[in-house]
Write a protein that holds these residues in place. Structure first.
Motif, PDB file in Angstrom:
ATOM      1  N   GLY A  27     -68.220  38.736 -47.244  1.00  0.00           N
ATOM      2  CA  GLY A  27     -67.227  37.728 -46.916  1.00  0.00           C
ATOM      3  C   GLY A  27     -67.119  36.706 -48.041  1.00  0.00           C
ATOM      4  N   ASN A  51     -52.397  33.999 -41.704  1.00  0.00           N
ATOM      5  CA  ASN A  51     -53.468  34.929 -41.330  1.00  0.00           C
ATOM      6  C   ASN A  51     -54.773  34.159 -41.110  1.00  0.00           C
ATOM      7  OD1 ASN A  51     -54.921  37.203 -40.829  1.00  0.00           O
ATOM      8  ND2 ASN A  51     -54.779  38.044 -42.903  1.00  0.00           N
ATOM      9  N   LEU A  53     -58.696  32.843 -39.993  1.00  0.00           N
ATOM     10  CA  LEU A  53     -60.032  33.246 -40.455  1.00  0.00           C
ATOM     11  C   LEU A  53     -61.005  33.371 -39.285  1.00  0.00           C
ATOM     12  CD1 LEU A  53     -60.322  30.708 -43.427  1.00  0.00           C
ATOM     13  CD2 LEU A  53     -59.494  33.076 -43.513  1.00  0.00           C
ATOM     14  N   ILE A  54     -62.063  34.148 -39.484  1.00  0.00           N
ATOM     15  CA  ILE A  54     -63.109  34.279 -38.466  1.00  0.00           C
ATOM     16  C   ILE A  54     -64.187  33.214 -38.717  1.00  0.00           C
ATOM     17  CG2 ILE A  54     -64.906  35.779 -37.506  1.00  0.00           C
ATOM     18  CD1 ILE A  54     -63.213  38.199 -38.435  1.00  0.00           C
ATOM     19  N   HIS A  56     -67.954  32.191 -38.355  1.00  0.00           N
ATOM     20  CA  HIS A  56     -69.240  32.865 -38.178  1.00  0.00           C
ATOM     21  C   HIS A  56     -70.290  31.863 -37.728  1.00  0.00           C
ATOM     22  CE1 HIS A  56     -66.869  35.586 -40.618  1.00  0.00           C
ATOM     23  NE2 HIS A  56     -67.743  36.552 -40.419  1.00  0.00           N
ATOM     24  N   VAL A  89     -61.794  36.762 -29.952  1.00  0.00           N
ATOM     25  CA  VAL A  89     -60.735  35.764 -30.109  1.00  0.00           C
ATOM     26  C   VAL A  89     -60.451  35.134 -28.749  1.00  0.00           C
ATOM     27  CG1 VAL A  89     -58.310  35.365 -30.742  1.00  0.00           C
ATOM     28  CG2 VAL A  89     -59.705  36.971 -32.079  1.00  0.00           C
ATOM     29  N   LEU A 105     -52.621  28.675 -34.572  1.00  0.00           N
ATOM     30  CA  LEU A 105     -52.685  29.238 -33.218  1.00  0.00           C
ATOM     31  C   LEU A 105     -53.557  28.352 -32.328  1.00  0.00           C
ATOM     32  CD1 LEU A 105     -53.307  32.986 -34.235  1.00  0.00           C
ATOM     33  CD2 LEU A 105     -51.130  31.950 -33.528  1.00  0.00           C
ATOM     34  N   THR A 107     -55.844  29.735 -30.470  1.00  0.00           N
ATOM     35  CA  THR A 107     -57.052  30.551 -30.308  1.00  0.00           C
ATOM     36  C   THR A 107     -57.809  30.557 -31.634  1.00  0.00           C
ATOM     37  OG1 THR A 107     -55.829  32.511 -30.992  1.00  0.00           O
ATOM     38  CG2 THR A 107     -55.998  32.111 -28.618  1.00  0.00           C
ATOM     39  N   MET A 130     -65.222  33.085 -42.972  1.00  0.00           N
ATOM     40  CA  MET A 130     -65.429  34.173 -43.934  1.00  0.00           C
ATOM     41  C   MET A 130     -64.428  35.289 -43.733  1.00  0.00           C
ATOM     42  SD  MET A 130     -69.270  35.436 -44.468  1.00  0.00           S
ATOM     43  CE  MET A 130     -70.401  34.648 -43.369  1.00  0.00           C
ATOM     44  N   PRO A 131     -63.374  35.328 -44.524  1.00  0.00           N
ATOM     45  CA  PRO A 131     -62.574  36.555 -44.545  1.00  0.00           C
ATOM     46  C   PRO A 131     -63.297  37.567 -45.429  1.00  0.00           C
ATOM     47  CG  PRO A 131     -61.670  34.993 -46.090  1.00  0.00           C
ATOM     48  CD  PRO A 131     -62.866  34.312 -45.446  1.00  0.00           C
ATOM     49  N   ILE A 171     -62.354  43.720 -33.413  1.00  0.00           N
ATOM     50  CA  ILE A 171     -61.845  42.452 -32.861  1.00  0.00           C
ATOM     51  C   ILE A 171     -61.310  42.669 -31.445  1.00  0.00           C
ATOM     52  CG2 ILE A 171     -60.196  40.552 -33.140  1.00  0.00           C
ATOM     53  CD1 ILE A 171     -60.271  40.937 -36.117  1.00  0.00           C
ATOM     54  N   LEU A 210     -51.639  42.073 -32.440  1.00  0.00           N
ATOM     55  CA  LEU A 210     -52.359  40.936 -31.872  1.00  0.00           C
ATOM     56  C   LEU A 210     -53.043  40.104 -32.950  1.00  0.00           C
ATOM     57  CD1 LEU A 210     -53.925  42.672 -28.749  1.00  0.00           C
ATOM     58  CD2 LEU A 210     -51.945  41.167 -28.836  1.00  0.00           C
ATOM     59  N   PRO A 212     -52.712  38.653 -36.614  1.00  0.00           N
ATOM     60  CA  PRO A 212     -51.698  38.481 -37.656  1.00  0.00           C
ATOM     61  C   PRO A 212     -52.003  39.330 -38.892  1.00  0.00           C
ATOM     62  CG  PRO A 212     -52.286  36.366 -36.719  1.00  0.00           C
ATOM     63  CD  PRO A 212     -53.202  37.373 -36.093  1.00  0.00           C
ATOM     64  N   GLN A 214     -53.049  42.197 -39.217  1.00  0.00           N
ATOM     65  CA  GLN A 214     -52.697  43.618 -39.109  1.00  0.00           C
ATOM     66  C   GLN A 214     -51.261  43.896 -39.560  1.00  0.00           C
ATOM     67  OE1 GLN A 214     -55.105  46.149 -37.830  1.00  0.00           O
ATOM     68  NE2 GLN A 214     -56.265  44.396 -38.558  1.00  0.00           N
TER      69      GLN A 214
END
Ligand code: TXA
Ligand code: MG
Length: 308
Positions: A27, A51, A53-54, A56, A89, A105, A107, A130-131, A171, A210, A212, A214
């Motif tokens: 990441g 897009n 990010l997650i 962690h 998510v 968003l 979420t 971390m993307p 995900i 679901l 972004p 993707q």
């Protein structure tokens, strides 16, 4: 530049961007408390601002700070899969998470990674976004060398060796009253059946994805990958133990899906390193389990119509 876990923690706390290993892929990390570092991730990756990010975390408990309530099934999923390659998510208290991280968003995506060194780092730094550590659209990184190839030797990288899963986290997105699959990943969807009592749904082809992320072209080397009828003389991306008569260079993934996933991004990167311009991709694998994740990545890597 390779750095120790203590140096990585110090750099992240002072607002730097650092390459960080996880059990899935490397990441590009920034502290949740440093907006400028978060912005720099988008710039370095050339990542579209829509897009998200997650986030962690080092423990399940940390999630409480970000949410009003946890959706049904959350605890069962987290207990079964965390630490590990699952991203969840869920609706969040928006004031507690920078807009850029959520891409506006309501979420946010969370995961507690399983790699020992990542966990050690997160305990020193607190939550990190971390993307995957790759230029947007390109194959992800599964070694420190891949990260340096994309972002240069000057980027500080914590070297945790080669990633064992080799593909990104699965995900799941909570939608109204059920969990849906946002991205196929290192945990096959079938594994959620006994945890949830149902199979998470997949969004129908042609509907808005679901996640972004993707929407965008992904995982693609410079080499043109194609599927369908194989042309003699072209390079082949295939599987150990199979014959490809008349092929040019042959690039073999493992014969079982875990080995194939582990080697996938390194192999896609190798096509470019070896100057391959066109390669046929063997998609004749079982339509189940981790093979489905591999098929998803190979389809996307080959899809020239998804070029936005
Ligand atoms: O295995 C992984 O998940 C790796 C490692 C580094 O942890 N990270 C990763 O991040 O794959 P990235 O940024 O390459 O992919 C994150 C995906 C994107 O498709 C994004 O759209 C989706 O997660 N995502 C993040 N927040 C979301 C949200 N609130 N709603 C829907 N999708 C979200
Ligand atoms: Mg990615």
């Amino acid at each position: 530049m390779r750095i120790t876990v203590e140096q990585a923690a110090a750099q992240l706390r002072s607002g730097a961007v650092v390459g960080v290993p996880t059990e899935t892929v490397y990441g590009l990390a920034a502290s949740l408390d440093h907006p400028a570092a978060i912005q720099r991730i988008f710039t370095l990756k050339n990542r579209p601002a829509d897009n998200p990010l997650i986030i962690h975390l080092s423990s399940i408990d940390q999630i409480k700070h970000y949410v009003e309530a946890l959706p049904e099934g959350f605890h069962a999923l987290a207990q079964a899969c965390w630490p590990g390659p699952l991203t969840l998510v869920i609706p969040v208290i928006v004031e507690r998470i920078p807009t850029a991280v959520r891409a506006g968003l309501t979420t946010a995506a969370f995961r507690v990674p399983g790699h020992q060194i990542t966990r050690q780092l997160l305990e020193l730094t607190g939550p990190l976004v971390m993307p995957s550590a790759n230029v947007s659209g390109k194959p992800s990184s599964t070694t420190a060398e891949h990260v340096e190839a994309d972002f240069g030797e000057a980027l500080p990288v914590l070297d945790g060796g080669a990633c064992i899963a080799g593909v990104e986290s699965t995900i799941l997105i909570f939608e109204e009253d059920r969990w849906a699959l946002g991205r196929l990943g290192a945990i096959p969807a079938e594994q959620f059946m006994p945890i949830l009592g149902y199979l998470p749904s997949v969004s129908a082809v042609g509907t808005k994805p679901l996640c972004p992320g993707q929407r965008y072209r992904h995982y693609a080397p410079l080499a043109r990958l194609y599927v369908g009828e194989r042309r003699v003389g072209d390079a082949v991306v295939g599987y150990a133990g199979r014959e490809y008569p008349g092929a040019g260079k042959v690039f073999l993934l493992g014969a079982d899906p875990s080995a194939a996933a582990e080697a996938l991004y390194g192999l896609l990167r190798r096509l470019d390193e070896e100057g391959v311009t066109t390669a046929w991709v063997d998609l004749d694998v079982p339509q189940k389990g981790l093979w489905l994740t591999l098929l998803d990545r190979l389809h996307k890597a080959a899809d020239k119509n998804n070029d936005n």
